[in-house]
Design a protein around this motif. Structure first.
Motif: not given
Length: 287
Positions: A110-114
Motif C-alpha cells: 500500500p502507499p506508505p503511511s505511519r
C-alpha cells in the motif's frame, strides 16, 4: 569431453586436446584482486602468474561467457581475448520455479503511511559491502520528506547490525525450505536495494525482479547487467547522496497510482529473470 567451468582457473591449463572447455564466470581474477581487494593479501608476483594462467585458459577455450558486461570488458581489455568469443548472459533468480507456481498472487504494497511504512529491502549477508549503512541514511532522508520508512534486512546476523529505529532485521530466511515466507517478504517491499561498494553481479536484484519488485542500485561492477531497462528500477552513479535517492523515490511514488502501474508492468516479464531463460541463451552460444 566438454566442460563448462564457473571458475576462471579450473580446469588447470593446459588441458588435454580432446577437451572442449568453455567458461561462465562472475568476475575475472584481476577484478577480484583489484575491485574486491583480495590482491592485498596475495604476493604481486604470484598474482601475475595467476593472471597469465587465466589468460591462456581463456585463449584456449571455446567461449568465455560472463554474467555481466563488466566482466566481459575485463576479459577483452585486461586479458586481450578476441571479443568474438566473449559473451554476456545475466544469471537468473535462485528460486524454485515449481514452488513459485504454487503460490497465490498477492496485492502490491500500500502507499506508505505511519501504520504501513515504505519498505526498502536488503538481501545478503554482507551488510557493510552491500550498502546497508547507506540505507539507514536514506531512511532518515525519507523520514525528513514525510515518508515513513523501514529497512527490511534478510541475511545479516541481527546481533551484528547497528541499532536504528528504521532497521528491521529478519535474520536468515532459507529460500528452499521457507519459500513462501521468503517470497511474501520480497513482494511486500516497495523496492529492493543493492548499493554495493563492489559487486560482480547481484542475484538479489534478479530475485526481486522475478517477483515483480523494482530495484534501486549502484551502477557499480556487474550490477548494471542485472537491470535491463528503466522498467526494472533505477541505477544511480556510484555513491549518490541519500538526498538524491530520497528525492527520486518521492517523485516515483507520487502519484501512487503511477508507481503501481509501473510496478504492474514489471510482473509479466518474470521469465526474463529466470535461470531457464539464461540456460537458453547459454545453449545458443555453446551449441
Amino acid at each position: 569431453m566438454a566442460l563448462l567451468s564457473h571458475f576462471p582457473l579450473l580446469p588447470a591449463y593446459p588441458w588435454p586436446d580432446a577437451w572442449r572447455v568453455d567458461f561462465y564466470i562472475d568476475a575475472t581474477s584481476r577484478q577480484l584482486f583489484h575491485d574486491y581487494g583480495i590482491g592485498k593479501r596475495i604476493n604481486s608476483n604470484y598474482q601475475q602468474r595467476v593472471l597469465e594462467w587465466e589468460r591462456r585458459a581463456y585463449e584456449s577455450s571455446g567461449a568465455v561467457v560472463c554474467r555481466s558486461q563488466w566482466a566481459a570488458d575485463s576479459v577483452v581489455i585486461d586479458y586481450g581475448i578476441d571479443p568474438a568469443k566473449v559473451h554476456v548472459v545475466p544469471g537468473g533468480a535462485n528460486l524454485d520455479e515449481t514452488q513459485l507456481a504454487g503460490l497465490p498472487p498477492v496485492d502490491p504494497p500500500p502507499p506508505p503511511s505511519r501504520e504501513q511504512p515504505l519498505r526498502l529491502g536488503f538481501l545478503g549477508k554482507e551488510w557493510q559491502r552491500k550498502g546497508g549503512p547507506f540505507l539507514l541514511e536514506l531512511a532518515d532522508a525519507l523520514q525528513q520528506r514525510g515518508i515513513p520508512t523501514v529497512i527490511r534486512a534478510i541475511g545479516p546476523n541481527p546481533a551484528r547490525l547497528p541499532s536504528h529505529p528504521s532497521l528491521q532485521p529478519l535474520g536468515f530466511i532459507h529460500k528452499q525450505t521457507h519459500t513462501a515466507r521468503f517470497v511474501a517478504e520480497l513482494r511486500s517491499w516497495h523496492f529492493g536495494t543493492l548499493f554495493s561498494d563492489a559487486e560482480a553481479f547481484g542475484i538479489s536484484n534478479r530475485e526481486c525482479l522475478r517477483l515483480g519488485v523494482p530495484v534501486l542500485a549502484h551502477a557499480v561492477g556487474g550490477i548494471p547487467s542485472t537491470l535491463p531497462d528503466a522498467g526494472c528500477g533505477q541505477l544511480f552513479a556510484a555513491h549518490p547522496s541519500a538526498a538524491e535517492v530520497a528525492d527520486w523515490i518521492v517523485a516515483r511514488l507520487r502519484p501512487y497510482a503511477g508507481y503501481l502501474q509501473w510496478r504492474a508492468a514489471l510482473v509479466p516479464r518474470w521469465r526474463e529473470f529466470t535461470w531457464e531463460a539464461a540456460a537458453e541463451q547459454l545453449a545458443a552460444i555453446l551449441g
